[in-house]
Write an enzyme that holds these catalytic residues in place. Sequence first.
Site, PDB file in Angstrom:
ATOM      1  N   GLU A 175       0.713  12.281  -0.201  1.00 28.10           N
ATOM      2  CA  GLU A 175       1.228  13.451   0.496  1.00 28.10           C
ATOM      3  C   GLU A 175       1.298  14.681  -0.409  1.00 28.10           C
ATOM      4  O   GLU A 175       1.005  15.795   0.022  1.00 28.10           O
ATOM      5  CB  GLU A 175       2.621  13.161   1.070  1.00 28.10           C
ATOM      6  N   CYS A 201       4.173  10.913   7.857  1.00 28.76           N
ATOM      7  CA  CYS A 201       3.509   9.714   8.348  1.00 28.76           C
ATOM      8  C   CYS A 201       2.578  10.127   9.479  1.00 28.76           C
ATOM      9  O   CYS A 201       2.932  10.927  10.318  1.00 28.76           O
ATOM     10  CB  CYS A 201       4.530   8.710   8.866  1.00 28.76           C
ATOM     11  N   SER A 214      11.771   9.634   1.762  1.00 26.55           N
ATOM     12  CA  SER A 214      11.123   8.698   0.844  1.00 26.55           C
ATOM     13  C   SER A 214       9.618   8.655   0.998  1.00 26.55           C
ATOM     14  O   SER A 214       8.895   8.489   0.020  1.00 26.55           O
ATOM     15  CB  SER A 214      11.676   7.281   1.068  1.00 26.55           C
ATOM     16  N   CYS A 215       9.098   8.814   2.217  1.00 26.67           N
ATOM     17  CA  CYS A 215       7.676   8.546   2.398  1.00 26.67           C
ATOM     18  C   CYS A 215       6.841   9.777   2.698  1.00 26.67           C
ATOM     19  O   CYS A 215       5.628   9.704   2.705  1.00 26.67           O
ATOM     20  CB  CYS A 215       7.465   7.521   3.519  1.00 26.67           C
ATOM     21  N   GLY A 216       7.465  10.905   2.992  1.00 28.10           N
ATOM     22  CA  GLY A 216       6.659  12.060   3.319  1.00 28.10           C
ATOM     23  C   GLY A 216       6.114  11.981   4.732  1.00 28.10           C
ATOM     24  O   GLY A 216       6.633  11.271   5.582  1.00 28.10           O
TER      25      GLY A 216
END
Length: 291
Positions: free
Chosen positions: A225, A122, A118-120
Amino acid sequence: MGRIVTRHPVTRVRLGSEPVRRADTLAVEEPLEVRVHGTPLAVTMRTPGHDAELATGFLVSEGVVASGAEVLGAIHCGGPGTGLSGEPNTYNVLDLTLAPGVALPSSDIARNFYTTSSCGVCGKASIEAIETISRFELHDDETELDAEMIARLPERLRAQQAAFDKTGGLHAAALVDVASGEMLVVREDVGRHNAVDKVIGWAAQQGRLPLRGTVLQVSGRASFELVQKAVMAGIPVLSAVSAPSSLAVELAVEAGLTLIGFVRDPSMVVYAHPHRLRMPCVGRAAPRARA
């Protein structure tokens, strides 16, 4: 190709009708641990398949390598089991070997690399860091293309999404050659950043970096990202079906990337560097005849 889809029993409910029990097709999501010379570097939740492309694209995106030639090989090795059975599996750990002279990722970098679908990535969250490690310059890329070409890309990408047709749960990314209009490669994955890494990894393995004269088309939104990955691969144009984030726009402006969002034929919104788009000619309406 890997385990892209699986079947699972579900109950379909429609108000006013009896529930129906049937099998449904799901997009597979499994962890992939990326190692470099045996040392763990990153874990990502991905759709299995094209793992070597995914890992290579990831290394390009993070500035570890600048070409496919800097990755000598990739091999799956034993890893933890998946699912409730806990059976061992040999496809969720990938060990990469870098070419002689290529610096290994530092331990500090490895600690900051944890990815999810979901967030790529980090950890790398500053525009200054991307500008420092990027090896390709976009400001002098003279790519130009017609707005009509961009407008048609989402439909062309959607037509290539075979796994999405079965599951409705996969993102997609495509690399398009501006000169020919050819869609060079399409990859699907449960994570949008993974789909992009697979595309970039394919290009790296084909010796195509930097990707001047290309467009990266993605099926969802344009996150920081994804802009980062395009910049690191030397892609001058990123086109997205949905909106970009504020940080994505800031990075695109600074890096020289043409960023386009809400691409839904016949309209789009250009957030950065519109000079690469050749706008359609709008003819003047003919004067009305007098009565």
